[in-house]
Design a protein around this motif. Structure first.
Motif, PDB file in Angstrom:
ATOM      1  N   ILE A 174       0.823  -1.210   0.000  1.00 14.54           N
ATOM      2  CA  ILE A 174       0.000   0.000   0.000  1.00 14.54           C
ATOM      3  C   ILE A 174       0.861   1.266   0.000  1.00 14.54           C
ATOM      4  CG2 ILE A 174      -0.383  -0.055   2.499  1.00 14.54           C
ATOM      5  CD1 ILE A 174      -3.446   0.475   1.086  1.00 14.54           C
ATOM      6  N   ASP A 175       0.476   2.166  -0.864  1.00 11.35           N
ATOM      7  CA  ASP A 175       1.164   3.446  -1.028  1.00 11.35           C
ATOM      8  C   ASP A 175       0.226   4.521  -0.522  1.00 11.35           C
ATOM      9  OD1 ASP A 175       3.524   4.332  -2.125  1.00 11.35           O
ATOM     10  OD2 ASP A 175       3.044   3.526  -4.106  1.00 11.35           O
ATOM     11  N   GLU A 176       0.547   5.106   0.622  1.00 14.56           N
ATOM     12  CA  GLU A 176      -0.407   6.041   1.224  1.00 14.56           C
ATOM     13  C   GLU A 176       0.073   7.480   1.059  1.00 14.56           C
ATOM     14  OE1 GLU A 176      -2.257   3.206   4.676  1.00 14.56           O
ATOM     15  OE2 GLU A 176      -0.374   4.237   5.118  1.00 14.56           O
ATOM     16  N   ILE A 177      -0.721   8.268   0.413  1.00  7.33           N
ATOM     17  CA  ILE A 177      -0.339   9.653   0.125  1.00  7.33           C
ATOM     18  C   ILE A 177      -1.017  10.570   1.161  1.00  7.33           C
ATOM     19  CG2 ILE A 177      -0.318  11.460  -1.653  1.00  7.33           C
ATOM     20  CD1 ILE A 177       1.069   8.926  -2.667  1.00  7.33           C
ATOM     21  N   VAL A 178      -0.185  11.399   1.794  1.00  5.98           N
ATOM     22  CA  VAL A 178      -0.674  12.301   2.861  1.00  5.98           C
ATOM     23  C   VAL A 178      -1.736  13.259   2.308  1.00  5.98           C
ATOM     24  CG1 VAL A 178       0.129  14.160   4.406  1.00  5.98           C
ATOM     25  CG2 VAL A 178       1.529  12.119   4.053  1.00  5.98           C
ATOM     26  N   LEU A 179      -2.753  13.559   3.124  1.00 10.50           N
ATOM     27  CA  LEU A 179      -3.800  14.495   2.697  1.00 10.50           C
ATOM     28  C   LEU A 179      -3.209  15.892   2.476  1.00 10.50           C
ATOM     29  CD1 LEU A 179      -6.749  13.707   5.192  1.00 10.50           C
ATOM     30  CD2 LEU A 179      -6.453  12.818   2.865  1.00 10.50           C
ATOM     31  N   THR A 180      -3.891  16.693   1.680  1.00  7.61           N
ATOM     32  CA  THR A 180      -3.471  18.091   1.501  1.00  7.61           C
ATOM     33  C   THR A 180      -3.737  18.847   2.822  1.00  7.61           C
ATOM     34  OG1 THR A 180      -5.650  18.859   0.845  1.00  7.61           O
ATOM     35  CG2 THR A 180      -4.224  18.001  -0.925  1.00  7.61           C
ATOM     36  N   PRO A 181      -3.191  20.051   2.979  1.00  5.55           N
ATOM     37  CA  PRO A 181      -3.472  20.810   4.219  1.00  5.55           C
ATOM     38  C   PRO A 181      -4.965  21.066   4.412  1.00  5.55           C
ATOM     39  CG  PRO A 181      -1.650  21.796   2.998  1.00  5.55           C
ATOM     40  CD  PRO A 181      -2.207  20.722   2.112  1.00  5.55           C
ATOM     41  N   GLU A 182      -5.737  21.009   3.338  1.00  2.00           N
ATOM     42  CA  GLU A 182      -7.202  21.204   3.462  1.00  2.00           C
ATOM     43  C   GLU A 182      -7.896  19.917   3.873  1.00  2.00           C
ATOM     44  OE1 GLU A 182      -5.621  21.967   0.337  1.00  2.00           O
ATOM     45  OE2 GLU A 182      -5.141  23.906   1.245  1.00  2.00           O
ATOM     46  N   GLY A 183      -7.110  18.867   4.152  1.00  2.00           N
ATOM     47  CA  GLY A 183      -7.709  17.605   4.605  1.00  2.00           C
ATOM     48  C   GLY A 183      -8.307  16.802   3.460  1.00  2.00           C
ATOM     49  N   LYS A 184      -7.812  17.033   2.242  1.00  2.00           N
ATOM     50  CA  LYS A 184      -8.395  16.334   1.085  1.00  2.00           C
ATOM     51  C   LYS A 184      -7.402  15.338   0.481  1.00  2.00           C
ATOM     52  CE  LYS A 184     -11.080  18.870  -1.595  1.00  2.00           C
ATOM     53  NZ  LYS A 184     -11.731  19.950  -2.345  1.00  2.00           N
ATOM     54  N   TYR A 185      -7.941  14.338  -0.203  1.00  2.00           N
ATOM     55  CA  TYR A 185      -7.100  13.427  -0.970  1.00  2.00           C
ATOM     56  C   TYR A 185      -6.235  14.279  -1.916  1.00  2.00           C
ATOM     57  CZ  TYR A 185      -8.873   8.663  -0.094  1.00  2.00           C
ATOM     58  OH  TYR A 185      -9.161   7.444   0.452  1.00  2.00           O
ATOM     59  N   ASP A 186      -4.950  13.952  -1.989  1.00  2.00           N
ATOM     60  CA  ASP A 186      -4.067  14.689  -2.899  1.00  2.00           C
ATOM     61  C   ASP A 186      -4.121  13.997  -4.263  1.00  2.00           C
ATOM     62  OD1 ASP A 186      -2.021  15.868  -4.289  1.00  2.00           O
ATOM     63  OD2 ASP A 186      -0.768  16.151  -2.498  1.00  2.00           O
ATOM     64  N   LEU A 187      -5.075  14.414  -5.072  1.00  2.00           N
ATOM     65  CA  LEU A 187      -5.346  13.697  -6.323  1.00  2.00           C
ATOM     66  C   LEU A 187      -4.192  13.817  -7.315  1.00  2.00           C
ATOM     67  CD1 LEU A 187      -9.164  14.348  -6.873  1.00  2.00           C
ATOM     68  CD2 LEU A 187      -8.021  12.454  -5.708  1.00  2.00           C
ATOM     69  N   VAL A 188      -3.454  14.932  -7.246  1.00  2.00           N
ATOM     70  CA  VAL A 188      -2.318  15.097  -8.174  1.00  2.00           C
ATOM     71  C   VAL A 188      -1.250  14.058  -7.848  1.00  2.00           C
ATOM     72  CG1 VAL A 188      -0.478  16.654  -8.927  1.00  2.00           C
ATOM     73  CG2 VAL A 188      -2.796  17.538  -8.530  1.00  2.00           C
ATOM     74  N   GLN A 189      -0.891  13.979  -6.563  1.00  2.00           N
ATOM     75  CA  GLN A 189       0.142  13.008  -6.136  1.00  2.00           C
ATOM     76  C   GLN A 189      -0.327  11.573  -6.364  1.00  2.00           C
ATOM     77  OE1 GLN A 189       3.169  13.582  -4.976  1.00  2.00           O
ATOM     78  NE2 GLN A 189       2.923  15.800  -5.110  1.00  2.00           N
ATOM     79  N   ILE A 190      -1.591  11.337  -6.097  1.00  2.73           N
ATOM     80  CA  ILE A 190      -2.117   9.975  -6.246  1.00  2.73           C
ATOM     81  C   ILE A 190      -2.033   9.561  -7.726  1.00  2.73           C
ATOM     82  CG2 ILE A 190      -4.241   8.564  -6.136  1.00  2.73           C
ATOM     83  CD1 ILE A 190      -4.846   9.933  -3.463  1.00  2.73           C
ATOM     84  N   GLY A 191      -2.463  10.462  -8.604  1.00  5.20           N
ATOM     85  CA  GLY A 191      -2.424  10.164 -10.040  1.00  5.20           C
ATOM     86  C   GLY A 191      -0.997   9.867 -10.483  1.00  5.20           C
ATOM     87  N   GLN A 192      -0.070  10.704 -10.012  1.00  8.67           N
ATOM     88  CA  GLN A 192       1.344  10.521 -10.396  1.00  8.67           C
ATOM     89  C   GLN A 192       1.858   9.171  -9.926  1.00  8.67           C
ATOM     90  OE1 GLN A 192       3.856  13.638  -8.930  1.00  8.67           O
ATOM     91  NE2 GLN A 192       3.178  14.982 -10.587  1.00  8.67           N
ATOM     92  N   ARG A 193       1.548   8.825  -8.667  1.00  7.34           N
ATOM     93  CA  ARG A 193       2.047   7.578  -8.090  1.00  7.34           C
ATOM     94  C   ARG A 193       1.481   6.372  -8.845  1.00  7.34           C
ATOM     95  NH1 ARG A 193       4.280   6.936  -3.010  1.00  7.34           N
ATOM     96  NH2 ARG A 193       4.794   9.118  -3.295  1.00  7.34           N
ATOM     97  N   VAL A 194       0.210   6.471  -9.226  1.00  5.77           N
ATOM     98  CA  VAL A 194      -0.416   5.362  -9.969  1.00  5.77           C
ATOM     99  C   VAL A 194       0.312   5.172 -11.297  1.00  5.77           C
ATOM    100  CG1 VAL A 194      -2.526   4.598 -11.153  1.00  5.77           C
ATOM    101  CG2 VAL A 194      -2.678   5.670  -8.908  1.00  5.77           C
TER     102      VAL A 194
END
Ligand code: PLP
Length: 362
Positions: A120-140
């Motif tokens: 599992i690759d867990e990406i830290v939430l943004t400071p706004e408490g949201k999924y970091d979709l940019v980082q997640i997309g890149q990691r995928v």
């Protein structure tokens, strides 16, 4: 016996705690109880307990297809949506395959991945408490991960993405990646921009949306959830399903609950009123919180210098259980389910006492 090391390394689930006599606002259950219509139907089917359930859940699937304006072939039922998460992981993971999700999110994504040997690759939430979709997309894209878990609204923060944002994100992922969009709190989301998941599954054949009867329909104990997606994806997910994964009283209760519009309306009204009251209270007490589309609020106790576990203990000793979020990776936050007005009287009283007890520390 040699037990697989991935199984020995499983951390175990930390459920929201139940203390006899205390008000339980720790598991995002419906504070109004079960849908009354579902409860009545559940009691009435007791004389059929000697029969096996309908393994296909025909009536419930038909009712879901009607409510979502889809076809029955778009649906799979699970023993809670938890089971659908396991199916998704079992469908695409070989040992060592990668799974991308957020770090501070629902723990069952980790569990579902690890039992199938996923990494599992867990990406830290943004400071706004949201999924970091940019980082997640890149990691995928970097790791060619075959699986993404995306909680919207996110448990425990309540933060969410809009239809256009989710649409854009899905467009950046390879078609070979299965995306599980977990909408366990979707029925509570009242923002008109909240994703229209039916349109999304029609566009993306690699998308599996999950929902549950445990929250707004109030039948968590019966364990009914479902997934919907493209029929060929659903057909493959069904390969993992055991023949009778949902019991008949649960199937009956869920089918009836789906049409209990009065209960859903009252649940939404209670949530709306409770949310606005609690936000007002936390504003006054100077506790920051994330904006939420769920039936819970995620509050930053650390802003007043206290750990979530300290707040938990203080409140539990006085008859209220909330969720300390250390196991979610947020040791300075707590999550509280939005209760009835009466529940919130106690919440207000105890949080005021908590702040008063901090004295000069604030
Ligand atoms: C985000 C999320 N997904 C799934 C679930 C599991 O729901 P179910 O009771 O349908 O297994 C929960 C339960 O709390 C949840 O918070």
């Amino acid at each position: 016996m040699k037990i697989r090391h991935t199984i020995m390394a499983l951390p175990g689930y930390h459920p929201g705690k139940k203390i006899p006599g205390a008000l339980k606002l720790s598991s995002n259950e419906n504070p109004l109880g079960p849908s009354p219509k579902a409860l009545e139907a559940y009691c009435q089917v007791a004389h059929e307990l000697h029969r096996y359930p309908d393994g296909a859940g025909t009536d419930l699937v038909r009712a879901l297809a009607r409510v979502h304006s889809l076809d029955p072939t778009n649906f799979i039922l699970g023993n809670g949506s938890d089971e659908i998460l396991n199916f998704a992981a079992g469908l695409v993971l070989e040992p060592g395959f990668r799974v991308v999700t957020a770090k501070e999110t629902f723990s069952q994504y980790r569990f579902a991945s690890l039992i199938f040997g996923g990494v599992i690759d867990e990406i830290v939430l943004t400071p706004e408490g949201k999924y970091d979709l940019v980082q997640i997309g890149q990691r995928v894209r970097e790791t060619k991960a075959p699986l993404v878990f995306f909680c919207n609204p996110n448990n425990p923060t309540g933060t969410w993405y809009t239809h256009d944002e989710v649409l854009q994100f899905l467009g950046t992922l390879p078609e070979s990646t299965l995306v599980v969009l977990d909408e366990a709190y979707g029925e509570y989301a009242e923002d008109p921009k909240f994703p229209r998941s039916r349109e999304l599954i029609e566009k993306f054949s690699n998308l599996l949306v999950t929902r549950t009867f445990s929250k707004i329909y109030g039948i968590a104990a019966l364990r009914v959830g479902y997934g919907f997606g493209n029929p060929s994806l659903i057909e493959n997910v069904k390969r993992l399903k055991s023949p009778f994964n949902i019991n008949s009283p649960a199937l009956t209760a869920a089918t009836v609950a789906l049409d209990d519009e009065d209960f859903v309306r009252r649940s939404l009204e209670t949530n709306r009123a409770g949310k606005s009251r609690l936000m007002g209270l936390f504003d006054q007490l100077k506790f920051p919180y994330f904006q939420t589309q769920g039936n819970f609020l995620c509050v930053h106790t650390g802003a007043l210098g206290i750990a979530g576990s300290t707040a938990y203990t203080f409140l539990a000793e006085r008859g209220l259980t909330i969720r300390d979020l250390a196991s979610f990776g947020l040791p300075e936050h707590i999550r509280i389910t939005i209760g009835t007005n009466e529940d919130n009287d106690l919440v207000e009283k105890l949080f005021r006492e908590l702040v008063a007890s901090l004295g000069t520390r604030v």
